[in-house]
Design a protein around this motif. Sequence first.
Motif, PDB file in Angstrom:
ATOM      1  N   MET A   1     -41.746  43.578 -36.667  1.00 29.38           N
ATOM      2  CA  MET A   1     -41.086  44.809 -36.229  1.00 29.38           C
ATOM      3  C   MET A   1     -41.629  45.280 -34.888  1.00 29.38           C
ATOM      4  O   MET A   1     -40.923  45.873 -34.090  1.00 29.38           O
ATOM      5  N   GLY A   2     -42.912  45.018 -34.649  1.00 29.47           N
ATOM      6  CA  GLY A   2     -43.505  45.418 -33.389  1.00 29.47           C
ATOM      7  C   GLY A   2     -42.823  44.757 -32.207  1.00 29.47           C
ATOM      8  O   GLY A   2     -42.594  45.397 -31.165  1.00 29.47           O
ATOM      9  N   LEU A   3     -42.496  43.468 -32.351  1.00 28.39           N
ATOM     10  CA  LEU A   3     -41.823  42.749 -31.274  1.00 28.39           C
ATOM     11  C   LEU A   3     -40.445  43.330 -31.021  1.00 28.39           C
ATOM     12  O   LEU A   3     -40.016  43.472 -29.864  1.00 28.39           O
ATOM     13  N   LEU A   4     -39.726  43.674 -32.070  1.00 31.85           N
ATOM     14  CA  LEU A   4     -38.397  44.257 -31.904  1.00 31.85           C
ATOM     15  C   LEU A   4     -38.483  45.601 -31.179  1.00 31.85           C
ATOM     16  O   LEU A   4     -37.643  45.903 -30.321  1.00 31.85           O
ATOM     17  N   CYS A   5     -39.492  46.379 -31.521  1.00 35.14           N
ATOM     18  CA  CYS A   5     -39.672  47.669 -30.846  1.00 35.14           C
ATOM     19  C   CYS A   5     -39.966  47.462 -29.363  1.00 35.14           C
ATOM     20  O   CYS A   5     -39.453  48.197 -28.506  1.00 35.14           O
ATOM     21  N   LEU A   6     -40.788  46.458 -29.058  1.00 38.49           N
ATOM     22  CA  LEU A   6     -41.111  46.166 -27.663  1.00 38.49           C
ATOM     23  C   LEU A   6     -39.869  45.710 -26.900  1.00 38.49           C
ATOM     24  O   LEU A   6     -39.624  46.160 -25.771  1.00 38.49           O
ATOM     25  N   LEU A   7     -39.087  44.823 -27.522  1.00 39.17           N
ATOM     26  CA  LEU A   7     -37.863  44.351 -26.877  1.00 39.17           C
ATOM     27  C   LEU A   7     -36.875  45.495 -26.654  1.00 39.17           C
ATOM     28  O   LEU A   7     -36.212  45.568 -25.621  1.00 39.17           O
ATOM     29  N   ASN A   8     -36.809  46.379 -27.615  1.00 33.74           N
ATOM     30  CA  ASN A   8     -35.911  47.527 -27.491  1.00 33.74           C
ATOM     31  C   ASN A   8     -36.329  48.418 -26.328  1.00 33.74           C
ATOM     32  O   ASN A   8     -35.485  48.924 -25.575  1.00 33.74           O
ATOM     33  N   ALA A   9     -37.649  48.569 -26.149  1.00 27.33           N
ATOM     34  CA  ALA A   9     -38.153  49.388 -25.050  1.00 27.33           C
ATOM     35  C   ALA A   9     -37.889  48.727 -23.702  1.00 27.33           C
ATOM     36  O   ALA A   9     -37.630  49.402 -22.697  1.00 27.33           O
ATOM     37  N   LEU A  10     -37.933  47.393 -23.666  1.00 28.32           N
ATOM     38  CA  LEU A  10     -37.769  46.666 -22.405  1.00 28.32           C
ATOM     39  C   LEU A  10     -36.315  46.506 -21.996  1.00 28.32           C
ATOM     40  O   LEU A  10     -35.976  46.669 -20.820  1.00 28.32           O
ATOM     41  N   VAL A  11     -35.457  46.144 -22.950  1.00 31.76           N
ATOM     42  CA  VAL A  11     -34.070  45.814 -22.590  1.00 31.76           C
ATOM     43  C   VAL A  11     -33.026  46.656 -23.319  1.00 31.76           C
ATOM     44  O   VAL A  11     -31.836  46.520 -23.050  1.00 31.76           O
ATOM     45  N   GLY A  12     -33.461  47.497 -24.258  1.00 28.60           N
ATOM     46  CA  GLY A  12     -32.506  48.327 -24.969  1.00 28.60           C
ATOM     47  C   GLY A  12     -31.600  47.537 -25.895  1.00 28.60           C
ATOM     48  O   GLY A  12     -30.424  47.330 -25.608  1.00 28.60           O
ATOM     49  N   LEU A  13     -32.153  47.044 -26.988  1.00 30.15           N
ATOM     50  CA  LEU A  13     -31.388  46.245 -27.945  1.00 30.15           C
ATOM     51  C   LEU A  13     -30.273  47.058 -28.577  1.00 30.15           C
ATOM     52  O   LEU A  13     -30.419  48.255 -28.832  1.00 30.15           O
ATOM     53  N   SER A  14     -29.177  46.389 -28.848  1.00 27.90           N
ATOM     54  CA  SER A  14     -28.070  47.046 -29.545  1.00 27.90           C
ATOM     55  C   SER A  14     -28.407  47.141 -31.027  1.00 27.90           C
ATOM     56  O   SER A  14     -29.344  46.506 -31.519  1.00 27.90           O
ATOM     57  N   THR A  15     -27.614  47.922 -31.739  1.00 27.32           N
ATOM     58  CA  THR A  15     -27.819  48.060 -33.184  1.00 27.32           C
ATOM     59  C   THR A  15     -27.677  46.703 -33.870  1.00 27.32           C
ATOM     60  O   THR A  15     -28.451  46.375 -34.777  1.00 27.32           O
ATOM     61  N   ALA A  16     -26.709  45.911 -33.403  1.00 31.16           N
ATOM     62  CA  ALA A  16     -26.497  44.585 -33.994  1.00 31.16           C
ATOM     63  C   ALA A  16     -27.698  43.679 -33.746  1.00 31.16           C
ATOM     64  O   ALA A  16     -28.090  42.900 -34.625  1.00 31.16           O
ATOM     65  N   SER A  17     -28.287  43.761 -32.569  1.00 28.42           N
ATOM     66  CA  SER A  17     -29.447  42.939 -32.252  1.00 28.42           C
ATOM     67  C   SER A  17     -30.633  43.309 -33.130  1.00 28.42           C
ATOM     68  O   SER A  17     -31.339  42.442 -33.649  1.00 28.42           O
ATOM     69  N   VAL A  18     -30.857  44.602 -33.286  1.00 27.16           N
ATOM     70  CA  VAL A  18     -31.958  45.059 -34.145  1.00 27.16           C
ATOM     71  C   VAL A  18     -31.711  44.620 -35.581  1.00 27.16           C
ATOM     72  O   VAL A  18     -32.626  44.144 -36.269  1.00 27.16           O
ATOM     73  N   ALA A  19     -30.462  44.751 -36.034  1.00 26.39           N
ATOM     74  CA  ALA A  19     -30.122  44.346 -37.396  1.00 26.39           C
ATOM     75  C   ALA A  19     -30.360  42.856 -37.600  1.00 26.39           C
ATOM     76  O   ALA A  19     -30.893  42.438 -38.627  1.00 26.39           O
ATOM     77  N   ALA A  20     -29.976  42.042 -36.597  1.00 19.34           N
ATOM     78  CA  ALA A  20     -30.191  40.595 -36.688  1.00 19.34           C
ATOM     79  C   ALA A  20     -31.673  40.283 -36.784  1.00 19.34           C
ATOM     80  O   ALA A  20     -32.099  39.426 -37.570  1.00 19.34           O
ATOM     81  N   GLY A  21     -32.484  40.981 -35.978  1.00 14.89           N
ATOM     82  CA  GLY A  21     -33.922  40.760 -36.021  1.00 14.89           C
ATOM     83  C   GLY A  21     -34.522  41.168 -37.350  1.00 14.89           C
ATOM     84  O   GLY A  21     -35.379  40.464 -37.893  1.00 14.89           O
TER      85      GLY A  21
END
Length: 230
Positions: A1-21
């Motif tokens: 989950m930490g990596l997903l949070c970092l990616l979201n902060a860097l590139v702004g993941l969509s809801t679908a991307s977060v869900a996939a992760g």
Amino acid sequence: MGLLCLLNALVGLSTASVAAGVVYMAALWAFLAVAARRSGTRSLGPADHVTLARALLVGGVTALVAVLVMTGHPARGLPLVILVTLATVALILDAVDGQVARRTGTVSKLGARFDMEVDAFLILVLSVHVAGSLGAWVLVIGAMRYAFVVAGWTMPWLRGTLPPSFARKVVAATQGIVLVVAASDVLPYLVAVVSVGAALASLVWSFGRDVVWLWRNRPPRTEAASTASR
């Protein structure tokens, strides 16, 4: 989950991307729990922790590739740089976990299976990304191993144990390297097509050779099965 949070902060993941992760991470932990219980393993060894790190990186790649699946547009700019970086590190670590297992004397069936599944899923995800640029035919690379597994459900002889093969390892490693290079968009289109096509051809050859070996060395049918088939 930490990596997903970092990616979201860097590139702004969509809801679908977060869900996939998140789905990937949940499936990863479920796989490990089931595999550990079946093998009687209570804790992961040093090499398994390296493989786990690789698996988490693949989760990040999965979240980024989900952008392509949902929008039809491959990652570009910073998301692409991060995707290629994560995939490259995961491939490099693939050469590390095996060495760690041998040097620490912790080689296990669970570790080998875990390593293989991470490799297979990374190849699948990368093939999805590259298919967005080169065409759906690239998906064959990622799907081939899973098709082989499914075929084994109806043809038990395909589940036989294959002898070690250096050529098989080289072909498998080549898939990841070629797909990462193709995903990076550094190659001209035609060069990328030829490179990925050659990688696919080598994979078909490798699987074909293994299928032939398994067929020729399949266990003999029992007398009962022979009788029933008449």
